[in-house]
Write an enzyme that holds these catalytic residues in place. Sequence first.
Site, PDB file in Angstrom:
ATOM      1  N   LYS A 205       0.943  -0.977   0.057  1.00 49.46           N
ATOM      2  CA  LYS A 205       0.108  -0.046  -0.050  1.00 49.46           C
ATOM      3  C   LYS A 205       0.906   1.429  -0.074  1.00 49.46           C
ATOM      4  CE  LYS A 205      -3.065   3.077   0.704  1.00 49.46           C
ATOM      5  NZ  LYS A 205      -4.408   3.251  -0.253  1.00 49.46           N
ATOM      6  N   CYS A 259      -4.095  10.943   1.010  1.00 46.95           N
ATOM      7  CA  CYS A 259      -3.377   9.641   0.891  1.00 46.95           C
ATOM      8  C   CYS A 259      -1.785   9.845   0.436  1.00 46.95           C
ATOM      9  CB  CYS A 259      -4.036   8.774  -0.084  1.00 46.95           C
ATOM     10  SG  CYS A 259      -5.746   8.701   0.327  1.00 46.95           S
TER      11      CYS A 259
HETATM   12  N1  SAJ Z   1      -1.584  14.773  -8.823  1.00 47.35           N
HETATM   13  C1  SAJ Z   1      -0.633  15.418  -9.634  1.00 47.35           C
HETATM   14  N2  SAJ Z   1      -0.438  14.902 -10.968  1.00 47.35           N
HETATM   15  C2  SAJ Z   1      -0.676  13.780 -11.477  1.00 47.35           C
HETATM   16  C3  SAJ Z   1      -1.676  12.975 -10.569  1.00 47.35           C
HETATM   17  C4  SAJ Z   1      -2.281  13.633  -9.609  1.00 47.35           C
HETATM   18  O1  SAJ Z   1      -0.253  16.582  -9.307  1.00 47.35           O
HETATM   19  O2  SAJ Z   1      -0.400  13.451 -12.587  1.00 47.35           O
HETATM   20  C5  SAJ Z   1      -2.001  15.195  -7.657  1.00 47.35           C
HETATM   21  C6  SAJ Z   1      -3.504  15.548  -7.781  1.00 47.35           C
HETATM   22  O3  SAJ Z   1      -3.815  16.666  -8.113  1.00 47.35           O
HETATM   23  C7  SAJ Z   1      -3.706  15.354  -5.974  1.00 47.35           C
HETATM   24  C8  SAJ Z   1      -2.645  14.436  -5.607  1.00 47.35           C
HETATM   25  O4  SAJ Z   1      -1.773  14.267  -6.867  1.00 47.35           O
HETATM   26  O5  SAJ Z   1      -3.581  16.568  -5.535  1.00 47.35           O
HETATM   27  C9  SAJ Z   1      -3.232  13.052  -5.267  1.00 47.35           C
HETATM   28  O6  SAJ Z   1      -4.179  12.764  -6.346  1.00 47.35           O
HETATM   29  P1  SAJ Z   1      -4.328  11.135  -6.967  1.00 47.35           P
HETATM   30  O7  SAJ Z   1      -5.457  11.305  -7.912  1.00 47.35           O
HETATM   31  O8  SAJ Z   1      -2.800  10.691  -7.624  1.00 47.35           O
HETATM   32  O9  SAJ Z   1      -4.537  10.301  -5.737  1.00 47.35           O
HETATM   33  P2  SAJ Z   1      -5.572  10.118  -4.445  1.00 47.35           P
HETATM   34  O10 SAJ Z   1      -4.939  10.720  -3.394  1.00 47.35           O
HETATM   35  O11 SAJ Z   1      -6.873  10.666  -4.860  1.00 47.35           O
HETATM   36  O12 SAJ Z   1      -5.801   8.614  -4.475  1.00 47.35           O
HETATM   37  C10 SAJ Z   1      -4.505   7.718  -4.156  1.00 47.35           C
HETATM   38  C11 SAJ Z   1      -4.805   6.489  -5.259  1.00 47.35           C
HETATM   39  N3  SAJ Z   1      -3.372   5.805  -5.132  1.00 47.35           N
HETATM   40  C12 SAJ Z   1      -2.711   5.506  -6.481  1.00 47.35           C
HETATM   41  O13 SAJ Z   1      -3.090   5.772  -7.548  1.00 47.35           O
HETATM   42  C13 SAJ Z   1      -1.554   4.693  -6.217  1.00 47.35           C
HETATM   43  C14 SAJ Z   1      -5.827   5.506  -4.695  1.00 47.35           C
HETATM   44  O14 SAJ Z   1      -5.822   4.303  -5.637  1.00 47.35           O
HETATM   45  C15 SAJ Z   1      -5.645   4.923  -3.378  1.00 47.35           C
HETATM   46  O15 SAJ Z   1      -6.822   4.266  -2.894  1.00 47.35           O
HETATM   47  C16 SAJ Z   1      -5.787   6.657  -2.516  1.00 47.35           C
HETATM   48  O16 SAJ Z   1      -4.538   7.372  -2.970  1.00 47.35           O
HETATM   49  C17 SAJ Z   1      -5.387   6.018  -0.908  1.00 47.35           C
HETATM   50  O17 SAJ Z   1      -6.633   6.076  -0.569  1.00 47.35           O
HETATM   51  O18 SAJ Z   1      -4.342   5.712  -0.676  1.00 47.35           O
END
Ligand code: SAJ
Length: 423
Positions: A205, A259
Site C-alpha cells: 500500500k 493519501c
Molecule cells: N496529481 C498530480 N499529477 C498527477 C496526478 C495527481 O499533481 O499526474 C495530484 C492530484 O492533483 C492530487 C494528488 O496528486 O493533489 C493525489 O491525487 P491522485 O488522484 O493521484 O490520488 P488520490 O490521493 O486521490 O488516491 C490515491 C490512489 N493511489 C494510487 O493511484 C497509487 C488511490 O488508488 C488510493 O486508494 C488512494 O490514494 C488512497 O486512499 O491511498
Amino acid sequence: MNYKKIAVIGLGYIGLPTACMFATNGIRVLGVDVNVSVINTLNNGGIHLEEYGLQQKFTDAFQSGMLKVSVNLEDADAYIIAVPTPFYDDKKADMQYVASAAESILPHLRKGNLVVLESTSPPQTTSVFVKSILEKSGLKAGEDFLLAYSPERVLPGQILRELVENARVIGGINQESAEAGRDLYRTFVKGEIILTDSTTAEMVKLMENTYRDVNIAIANEFSRLTDRFNIDIQEAIRIANLHPRVKILNPGPGVGGHCISVDPWFLVEAAPDLAKLIRTAREVNDSQPYFVLASLKNHFGELKGKRICVLGLTFKPDVDDVRESPAVEIVKMLLNEGAIVSAYEPHKSGVIENIQTSPTLEDALQAVELIVVLVAHTVFKSLSPGVIKAQTKSSIGIFDTVHIIGENWDEEGFSVYRLGNGK
Ligand code: SAJ
C-alpha cells in the site's frame, strides 16, 4: 468461514462505502463511528460526504435493515478497522485512532473472530501494534482469533466501482488469517484477491502511493527545469511519454489529499536512513506551491493589491475534498502577499479553510485583473474565452497551473502563462 454479522469501525470515505457493500451483499453490518453528528446524519437517511453513487448505495443498505449505525460497538463475527491515520506536525504517523478502535474491540473479541485493519499504516502495525492491543483480551492472535491487513486502494470519485473491481490484497499474520480475510471480502470483490503476509500488504500500500508521489515529484521538478530552459513542459512530457517504457505524470500546483501527500512519510519515519529519495520527493511536492507563487510573480509582477480570481480549491478535480489541498495553500500565500482574492469552488461553498468563497463564477470574476487556475475541474475545462471576456470586459492575464487553458485563449488576446512553459 461464515460471517453473519460484521462491524465496520470508522465510517469515513472508506468505511462507509465498505459497510454498504457488505450490507447490500447479504451480510448484516453494524457501522460504528465516534462522531455523533455522523451517526445522526446517517440515521436520518443522509450521508456526510460526497462520493459518486454512495447516497443511493447507503439508502439501499439502510432501508433493507442490513446496515445499522451506532456510536457503540456490539459483538460481531468480524471487525473491520477503517479509521484515519493522519500524521503529526513532525510527520510521524498518528496511530491513536487505530489504537482506540482496537481497544474498543477488546470487550467483544471471541474465539473464531476475524479482525481486519484497512487503515494505511507503517510496516508491522498489524503484526506488532494491533496484535499486542488485541491480545490484551487474553486470546492469542492467529490461534484464538484471526488478524489481517487489507489496504483500501480505491480512487476518490470512483470508490464504489473500484471496491468491487480492483484487485484486493489481504495480508494475514498467518495463512489462516489471510484465507479468512479472502472469504470475507469475496462477498463483494470481483477483482483478483491476492494473499500475502500482513507486513507485505502494508508495504504494498505504501509503495503504491509513494511510487505515484515520486513520479509526480519528478514531473514537478521537470516543470521547474522547462521553465528555466525556455521549453514547454507539456510538449516535452508528451514526447517523452511516446517512449514505450516512460510514463511521466502531470505537473501541477502540488500534491494534496489524504493519501499520497501523507503515506510516503510513514516509510520515511520507519526508516529515515534508507528512505532518502522518498523524503526528497515529498519535499519537492510540498514546495511546489512556492514554485507556483514565484512563477506567478515572475510572470505577472507584484501581487500586492492585485485583484485575483482563483478557480478551484479542492485537492484534485471533481471532488469536494480540500484536505492537504495545495490550492488552499496557494490562496493563503496570495493573501499573505496582499493580493485581493476571490475564490470559486464549484464542489463546495461557503467558508473553506478560512477562505470566503464566491457563490458563483460571475461573482468571483467581478473586476479581477488576473485569473489563477488551480484545479482541473471538468466544469472549468468547458469555459470559453468569450464567456469570461463578457465578465472581465477585457483580455486579462491567466496563470494556468493545470494545463486546461487552450491556445484559443491566447488567440482571444488573454495573456496566458502555463506552469512550466518557459517558451
Ligand atoms: N496529481 C498530480 N499529477 C498527477 C496526478 C495527481 O499533481 O499526474 C495530484 C492530484 O492533483 C492530487 C494528488 O496528486 O493533489 C493525489 O491525487 P491522485 O488522484 O493521484 O490520488 P488520490 O490521493 O486521490 O488516491 C490515491 C490512489 N493511489 C494510487 O493511484 C497509487 C488511490 O488508488 C488510493 O486508494 C488512494 O490514494 C488512497 O486512499 O491511498
